[in-house]
Scaffold this motif. Structure first.
Motif, PDB file in Angstrom:
ATOM      1  N   ILE A   1       0.840  -1.198   0.000  1.00  0.00           N
ATOM      2  CA  ILE A   1       0.000   0.000   0.000  1.00  0.00           C
ATOM      3  C   ILE A   1       0.876   1.249   0.000  1.00  0.00           C
ATOM      4  O   ILE A   1       0.613   2.217  -0.721  1.00  0.00           O
ATOM      5  N   GLY A   2       1.933   1.226   0.828  1.00  0.00           N
ATOM      6  CA  GLY A   2       2.876   2.347   0.821  1.00  0.00           C
ATOM      7  C   GLY A   2       3.546   2.502  -0.530  1.00  0.00           C
ATOM      8  O   GLY A   2       3.769   3.630  -1.002  1.00  0.00           O
ATOM      9  N   LEU A   3       3.869   1.383  -1.182  1.00  0.00           N
ATOM     10  CA  LEU A   3       4.487   1.448  -2.511  1.00  0.00           C
ATOM     11  C   LEU A   3       3.523   2.049  -3.536  1.00  0.00           C
ATOM     12  O   LEU A   3       3.939   2.800  -4.423  1.00  0.00           O
ATOM     13  N   PHE A   4       2.242   1.731  -3.390  1.00  0.00           N
ATOM     14  CA  PHE A   4       1.246   2.330  -4.282  1.00  0.00           C
ATOM     15  C   PHE A   4       1.243   3.852  -4.131  1.00  0.00           C
ATOM     16  O   PHE A   4       1.203   4.590  -5.117  1.00  0.00           O
ATOM     17  N   GLY A   5       1.277   4.328  -2.870  1.00  0.00           N
ATOM     18  CA  GLY A   5       1.344   5.770  -2.638  1.00  0.00           C
ATOM     19  C   GLY A   5       2.609   6.365  -3.213  1.00  0.00           C
ATOM     20  O   GLY A   5       2.598   7.489  -3.741  1.00  0.00           O
ATOM     21  N   THR A   6       3.716   5.608  -3.140  1.00  0.00           N
ATOM     22  CA  THR A   6       4.976   6.090  -3.704  1.00  0.00           C
ATOM     23  C   THR A   6       4.886   6.244  -5.226  1.00  0.00           C
ATOM     24  O   THR A   6       5.295   7.266  -5.792  1.00  0.00           O
ATOM     25  N   VAL A   7       4.355   5.226  -5.877  1.00  0.00           N
ATOM     26  CA  VAL A   7       4.225   5.283  -7.342  1.00  0.00           C
ATOM     27  C   VAL A   7       3.318   6.439  -7.756  1.00  0.00           C
ATOM     28  O   VAL A   7       3.614   7.167  -8.714  1.00  0.00           O
ATOM     29  N   TRP A   8       2.231   6.600  -7.019  1.00  0.00           N
ATOM     30  CA  TRP A   8       1.312   7.688  -7.346  1.00  0.00           C
ATOM     31  C   TRP A   8       1.985   9.052  -7.177  1.00  0.00           C
ATOM     32  O   TRP A   8       1.812   9.952  -8.003  1.00  0.00           O
ATOM     33  N   GLY A   9       2.741   9.216  -6.101  1.00  0.00           N
ATOM     34  CA  GLY A   9       3.436  10.482  -5.877  1.00  0.00           C
ATOM     35  C   GLY A   9       4.473  10.759  -6.939  1.00  0.00           C
ATOM     36  O   GLY A   9       4.640  11.906  -7.390  1.00  0.00           O
ATOM     37  N   ILE A  10       5.217   9.727  -7.372  1.00  0.00           N
ATOM     38  CA  ILE A  10       6.219   9.921  -8.419  1.00  0.00           C
ATOM     39  C   ILE A  10       5.550  10.264  -9.744  1.00  0.00           C
ATOM     40  O   ILE A  10       6.060  11.078 -10.531  1.00  0.00           O
ATOM     41  N   MET A  11       4.390   9.658 -10.008  1.00  0.00           N
ATOM     42  CA  MET A  11       3.643  10.025 -11.222  1.00  0.00           C
ATOM     43  C   MET A  11       3.287  11.506 -11.196  1.00  0.00           C
ATOM     44  O   MET A  11       3.396  12.211 -12.213  1.00  0.00           O
ATOM     45  N   ASN A  12       2.867  12.008 -10.041  1.00  0.00           N
ATOM     46  CA  ASN A  12       2.553  13.431  -9.925  1.00  0.00           C
ATOM     47  C   ASN A  12       3.788  14.291 -10.162  1.00  0.00           C
ATOM     48  O   ASN A  12       3.706  15.385 -10.742  1.00  0.00           O
ATOM     49  N   SER A  13       4.937  13.802  -9.700  1.00  0.00           N
ATOM     50  CA  SER A  13       6.176  14.554  -9.913  1.00  0.00           C
ATOM     51  C   SER A  13       6.507  14.663 -11.397  1.00  0.00           C
ATOM     52  O   SER A  13       6.896  15.726 -11.886  1.00  0.00           O
ATOM     53  N   PHE A  14       6.360  13.572 -12.121  1.00  0.00           N
ATOM     54  CA  PHE A  14       6.620  13.614 -13.568  1.00  0.00           C
ATOM     55  C   PHE A  14       5.600  14.491 -14.292  1.00  0.00           C
ATOM     56  O   PHE A  14       5.940  15.161 -15.282  1.00  0.00           O
ATOM     57  N   GLN A  15       4.367  14.492 -13.804  1.00  0.00           N
ATOM     58  CA  GLN A  15       3.378  15.392 -14.391  1.00  0.00           C
ATOM     59  C   GLN A  15       3.776  16.850 -14.167  1.00  0.00           C
ATOM     60  O   GLN A  15       3.580  17.706 -15.035  1.00  0.00           O
ATOM     61  N   SER A  16       4.340  17.151 -12.984  1.00  0.00           N
ATOM     62  CA  SER A  16       4.803  18.514 -12.701  1.00  0.00           C
ATOM     63  C   SER A  16       5.931  18.910 -13.656  1.00  0.00           C
ATOM     64  O   SER A  16       5.991  20.054 -14.125  1.00  0.00           O
ATOM     65  N   ILE A  17       6.814  17.957 -13.959  1.00  0.00           N
ATOM     66  CA  ILE A  17       7.896  18.241 -14.902  1.00  0.00           C
ATOM     67  C   ILE A  17       7.329  18.532 -16.290  1.00  0.00           C
ATOM     68  O   ILE A  17       7.756  19.475 -16.987  1.00  0.00           O
ATOM     69  N   ALA A  18       6.339  17.716 -16.673  1.00  0.00           N
ATOM     70  CA  ALA A  18       5.767  17.896 -18.015  1.00  0.00           C
ATOM     71  C   ALA A  18       5.041  19.233 -18.133  1.00  0.00           C
ATOM     72  O   ALA A  18       5.099  19.895 -19.180  1.00  0.00           O
ATOM     73  N   ILE A  19       4.333  19.628 -17.066  1.00  0.00           N
ATOM     74  CA  ILE A  19       3.581  20.879 -17.119  1.00  0.00           C
ATOM     75  C   ILE A  19       4.508  22.085 -17.098  1.00  0.00           C
ATOM     76  O   ILE A  19       4.361  23.036 -17.870  1.00  0.00           O
ATOM     77  N   SER A  20       5.507  22.070 -16.196  1.00  0.00           N
ATOM     78  CA  SER A  20       6.405  23.226 -16.054  1.00  0.00           C
ATOM     79  C   SER A  20       7.535  23.216 -17.074  1.00  0.00           C
ATOM     80  O   SER A  20       8.201  24.239 -17.273  1.00  0.00           O
ATOM     81  N   ARG A  21       7.772  22.043 -17.684  1.00  0.00           N
ATOM     82  CA  ARG A  21       8.890  21.894 -18.612  1.00  0.00           C
ATOM     83  C   ARG A  21      10.212  22.304 -17.963  1.00  0.00           C
ATOM     84  O   ARG A  21      11.088  22.891 -18.596  1.00  0.00           O
ATOM     85  N   ASP A  22      10.305  21.976 -16.710  1.00  0.00           N
ATOM     86  CA  ASP A  22      11.511  22.335 -15.943  1.00  0.00           C
ATOM     87  C   ASP A  22      11.973  21.091 -15.196  1.00  0.00           C
ATOM     88  O   ASP A  22      11.199  20.474 -14.442  1.00  0.00           O
ATOM     89  N   THR A  23      13.188  20.675 -15.394  1.00  0.00           N
ATOM     90  CA  THR A  23      13.743  19.495 -14.732  1.00  0.00           C
ATOM     91  C   THR A  23      14.487  19.845 -13.446  1.00  0.00           C
ATOM     92  O   THR A  23      15.216  19.013 -12.907  1.00  0.00           O
TER      93      THR A  23
END
Length: 241
Positions: free
Chosen positions: A156-178
């Protein structure tokens, strides 16, 4: 430099200068709804696991202490009928429950004829086996929850981790900033979910293994007592026969 651009640069610099709150509460507040639900579920599982752990620790300690006292009294040479009357028909631990159940069946059949002695011993043995099963179920109640938390919480904790990392990559895609500042908060929230999963799982696994071992020892102790008590009743039946 254009005044608008200058103002924008100053504003961005000021925002970047504001330190992010990486405390547990801050990570929870910034987390996505799904990650928050994961964190709350793991927190509840951890709290309930510790409640079970303390309850079982106290109960097993009391059972073993009272079982030691009962066996000392039982093997002191006192009359079985006297001991049965003294206990007041109210068992306070599994061994006393086993003794009272066997003695109750024995006393109900005091006036049977000699031809029914074999049936009497079988009934007493059956009553003791049923009592052992019932007492073991009471001792092992809620241990399944600890086993479930220990095996499921990390995932369950790993699921939360994967979800959080997905949000991080979405933030990169939206801001176009690495830049690390863009993804650091999301990654921190994700890792916090993993940590909560481990915090819930590790004590649950350790406690489950310990209490399962104690439960098995008490079960073996009850089986041994039932065999010894059955032998005592068998000798008395032989004397009566």
């Amino acid at each position: 430099m254009d005044p608008v651009t200058t103002t924008q640069v100053i504003t961005e610099t000021t925002v970047d200068a504001v330190p992010l709150d990486f405390s547990m509460w801050g990570l929870f507040l910034r987390a996505d709804l799904v990650v928050k639900l994961v964190m709350l579920g793991l927190l509840f599982a951890s709290v309930w696991s510790w409640a079970i752990i303390f309850d079982k620790w106290w109960r097993f300690a009391r059972v073993e202490r009272r079982a030691d006292q009962f066996e000392r009294i039982f093997w002191s040479g006192r009359s079985l009928d006297e001991l049965y009357q003294e206990m007041g028909h109210r068992p306070q631990h599994p061994l006393s429950a086993l003794f009272i159940a066997a003695m109750r069946e024995w006393r109900r059949s005091q006036d049977v004829v000699a031809s029914s002695f074999v049936g009497l011993k079988e009934r007493v043995d059956k009553v003791m086996q049923v009592t052992i099963s019932r007492e073991m179920m009471n001792l092992e109640s809620r241990l399944l929850f600890l086993a479930t938390v220990g095996s499921v919480a990390p995932f369950i904790g790993l699921f939360g981790t994967v979800w959080g990392i997905m949000n991080s990559f979405q933030s990169i895609a939206i801001s176009r900033d690495t830049n690390l500042a863009v993804v650091a908060p999301g990654i921190a929230e994700a890792l916090f979910a993993t940590a909560l999963g481990l915090v819930a799982a590790i004590p649950a696994v350790v406690a489950y293994n310990r209490f399962s071992n104690q439960s098995s020892r008490i079960g073996q102790r009850m089986e041994s007592f039932a065999d010894e008590f059955s032998a005592i009743l068998s000798r008395q039946l032989d004397e009566r026969g």
